[in-house]
Design a protein around this motif. Structure first.
Motif, PDB file in Angstrom:
ATOM      1  N   ASN A   1       0.807  -1.221   0.000  1.00  0.00           N
ATOM      2  CA  ASN A   1       0.000   0.000   0.000  1.00  0.00           C
ATOM      3  C   ASN A   1       0.841   1.273   0.000  1.00  0.00           C
ATOM      4  OD1 ASN A   1      -2.917  -0.956   0.307  1.00  0.00           O
ATOM      5  ND2 ASN A   1      -1.892  -2.100   1.925  1.00  0.00           N
ATOM      6  N   THR A   2       2.147   1.111  -0.167  1.00  0.00           N
ATOM      7  CA  THR A   2       3.013   2.280  -0.303  1.00  0.00           C
ATOM      8  C   THR A   2       3.884   2.204  -1.549  1.00  0.00           C
ATOM      9  OG1 THR A   2       4.739   1.227   1.040  1.00  0.00           O
ATOM     10  CG2 THR A   2       3.158   2.642   2.191  1.00  0.00           C
ATOM     11  N   GLY A   3       4.160   1.002  -2.018  1.00  0.00           N
ATOM     12  CA  GLY A   3       5.136   0.822  -3.083  1.00  0.00           C
ATOM     13  C   GLY A   3       6.521   0.624  -2.494  1.00  0.00           C
TER      14      GLY A   3
ATOM     15  N   ASP B   1      -3.155  -5.241 -13.700  1.00  0.00           N
ATOM     16  CA  ASP B   1      -2.038  -4.776 -12.884  1.00  0.00           C
ATOM     17  C   ASP B   1      -1.860  -5.594 -11.618  1.00  0.00           C
ATOM     18  OD1 ASP B   1      -1.602  -2.740 -14.708  1.00  0.00           O
ATOM     19  OD2 ASP B   1      -2.943  -1.349 -13.653  1.00  0.00           O
TER      20      ASP B   1
ATOM     21  N   THR C   1       4.699  -2.093  -7.864  1.00  0.00           N
ATOM     22  CA  THR C   1       4.440  -0.676  -7.634  1.00  0.00           C
ATOM     23  C   THR C   1       5.577  -0.086  -6.819  1.00  0.00           C
ATOM     24  OG1 THR C   1       2.059  -1.111  -7.618  1.00  0.00           O
ATOM     25  CG2 THR C   1       2.803   0.990  -6.713  1.00  0.00           C
TER      26      THR C   1
ATOM     27  N   THR D   1       2.898   4.430  -4.281  1.00  0.00           N
ATOM     28  CA  THR D   1       1.441   4.494  -4.350  1.00  0.00           C
ATOM     29  C   THR D   1       0.891   4.998  -3.029  1.00  0.00           C
ATOM     30  OG1 THR D   1      -0.585   3.253  -4.861  1.00  0.00           O
ATOM     31  CG2 THR D   1       1.066   2.135  -3.527  1.00  0.00           C
TER      32      THR D   1
ATOM     33  N   ASN E   1      -2.967   5.100  -1.078  1.00  0.00           N
ATOM     34  CA  ASN E   1      -4.387   4.769  -1.110  1.00  0.00           C
ATOM     35  C   ASN E   1      -4.940   4.820   0.309  1.00  0.00           C
ATOM     36  OD1 ASN E   1      -3.719   2.255   0.169  1.00  0.00           O
ATOM     37  ND2 ASN E   1      -3.217   1.396  -1.846  1.00  0.00           N
TER      38      ASN E   1
ATOM     39  N   THR F   1      -2.866   3.108   2.989  1.00  0.00           N
ATOM     40  CA  THR F   1      -1.528   3.623   3.269  1.00  0.00           C
ATOM     41  C   THR F   1      -1.443   4.198   4.684  1.00  0.00           C
ATOM     42  OG1 THR F   1      -1.278   4.158   0.915  1.00  0.00           O
ATOM     43  CG2 THR F   1       0.282   5.169   2.418  1.00  0.00           C
TER      44      THR F   1
ATOM     45  N   GLU G   1      -0.781  -6.985  -5.001  1.00  0.00           N
ATOM     46  CA  GLU G   1      -1.921  -6.276  -4.403  1.00  0.00           C
ATOM     47  C   GLU G   1      -2.816  -7.186  -3.576  1.00  0.00           C
ATOM     48  OE1 GLU G   1      -5.260  -6.529  -7.965  1.00  0.00           O
ATOM     49  OE2 GLU G   1      -4.023  -4.732  -7.784  1.00  0.00           O
TER      50      GLU G   1
END
Length: 469
Positions: free
Chosen positions: A74-76, A238, A243, A246, A248, A251, A311
């Motif tokens: 959730n952050t990359g 995807d 990632t 990112t 969202n 995060t 994901e």
């Protein structure tokens, strides 16, 4: 795991002048005598530098490692690495503040620093924060039992899907484990021998990391199981894309999870007490090496876990593997090892809580078995109730990481430093104290932002598909 390691029965010793930092040599005095060299301990520490690193690494390592891959999803990768570096560096600076504060007054307990800085209210605040944090840690351990033990039973029965039998219900299982294993251990007067489980706990997490790396190359994406059973009807194009950055709604949990994973500060001073030839520089080296080791382990675990499920990574990584192959023998062995480790750690974490409560509620009272038993029963009932009611281990990581973790890492060490270091030595407008004030303010900002974003997530009404249940 998060646990306190104290030694008993050592001889008294006075450090030599080159072993005691200069600021340590100016404070404590006899009432009617010459200046006395302050000591961090009333006995001679015998623990080597390497073993102290091992002990502090065990104090850092905990259930938070299971949520790091979820945080990265959730952050990359790049943002996660940046946040991980920041939290690690800030944790090291926090240890520096604690060591400087303890060096001035010769105190070796976190709550006693609170007493020295703010009097009895400071001691109460520090003890309450440590108690709440340990309750959060105990809850996270029992949540792992709640989510993983049914899967272990399922694997032993050769089932590929869950059933409605009572022995597959995680809520019943945590009550059984609490009553049959944790409670008898928690009722013992002394629990010193369980300190040996710290080595086993760290070994379990190394085994866990090895399994995560191995499975990365044996689980192929896209994951058909997720495609068939996830909330979405189909897997997006995807789903298997890496990632790097990112942001969202989830995060908001990333920084609290990272903070929760690095909390070790109540154990720093007891470990300092046991260090052979204790000096601030030697203990700071212990802290830096321990944090660096955990940083590497955390980053590898998060990266390989994320690159396995992308994901689809859940808040409790071990639980994610059951969606691919519930009967996988390697993951089953990892589950068993982690379950044993966290189960044996719960009573160890409970002991400091009970001691803190006895000091706050019954100061000066002698040991009393009924009181000893009642406090343990009440604590375990509260923790079981929390685990049953909280739907997601992410919420435990989030709330604990957003409240008690910043208090222990940022806020209290900064305030202790400002109050304890004498103004004659460092004026209030000196650079070190301004840095400590900014550090404390950062903790309040971090706590406010994390709680705000987590609250917005809770009130959004969106269905949470990620979790350990």
């Amino acid at each position: 795991m998060e646990m306190e390691k104290l030694s008993n029965g050592h001889r008294a010793a006075v450090p030599t002048d080159d072993e005691v930092p200069q600021e340590d040599q100016i404070f404590l005095q006899h009432k009617d005598g010459p200046t006395k060299t302050p000591q961090f301990t009333d006995f001679e520490g015998k623990t080597s530098l390497g073993m102290s690193v091992f002990n502090l690494s065990n104090a850092i390592m905990g259930s938070g490692i299971l949520g790091l891959s979820y945080a990265m999803s959730n952050t990359g990768i790049v943002l996660f690495l940046f946040l991980l570096i920041c939290i690690a560096c800030l944790s090291s600076y926090s240890i520096h503040l604690l060591l400087r504060s303890a060096g001035v007054v010769g105190i070796r307990a976190y709550e006693h620093l609170g007493m020295r800085a703010f009097g009895h209210p400071g001691k109460i605040i520090a003890a309450v924060v440590i108690t709440l944090h340990n309750i959060g840690a105990m809850s996270s351990y029992l949540f792992i039992v709640k989510s993983e033990l049914p899967l272990v039973i399922q694997a032993f029965l050769g089932q590929t899907s869950g059933s409605d039998d009572w022995f597959m219900n995680g809520n019943y299982l945590i009550m059984i484990v609490t009553a049959c294993i944790i409670l008898p251990l928690a009722l013992m007067k002394h629990l010193g021998y369980l300190g040996y489980t710290s080595g086993f706990s760290l070994s379990c997490m190394v085994f866990f990391l090895s399994a995560v790396i191995y499975k990365r190359f044996h689980i192929v994406c896209p994951l058909e199981v997720f495609a068939n059973h996830s909330v979405s009807a189909e897997v997006s194009g995807d789903a298997c894309a890496t990632t790097f950055f990112t942001v969202n709604q989830e995060t908001a949990y990333a920084i609290p999870i990272l903070a929760f994973a690095f909390v070790c500060h109540p154990e720093v001073l007891p470990i300092y007490t046991e260090l052979r030839n204790p000096t601030k520089r030697r203990m700071q080296n212990v802290g830096n090496v321990s944090i660096l080791g955990m940083f590497i382990m955390y980053f590898l675990t998060a990266t390989f876990g994320y690159l396995t499920f992308y994901e689809n990574t859940e808040a409790e990584l071990l639980h994610t593997y059951s969606k691919v192959d519930p009967l996988d023998k390697l993951i089953l062995c990892v589950r068993l090892a982690v379950l044993v480790a966290v189960t044996l750690t719960v009573p160890v974490v409970l002991f400091p809580i009970r001691r803190a409560l006895q000091q706050l509620l019954f100061p000066g009272k002698a040991f009393h078995w009924p009181r000893h038993i009642v406090i343990a029963l009440c604590l375990l009932c509260v923790v079981n109730l929390l685990v049953i009611l909280v739907p997601n281990i992410r919420d435990i990581f989030g709330i604990t990481g957003a409240t008690t973790a910043p208090s222990l890492i940022f806020i209290l060490p900064g305030l202790f430093y400002i109050r304890i270091i004498p103004t004659e030595q460092e004026p209030i407008n000196s650079r070190p104290k301004i840095q400590a004030a900014c550090f404390t303010a950062l903790g309040f900002i971090f706590m406010t932002m994390s709680l705000t974003f987590i609250g917005l997530d809770w009130t959004s009404g969106e269905k949470r598909s990620l979790g350990g249940h």
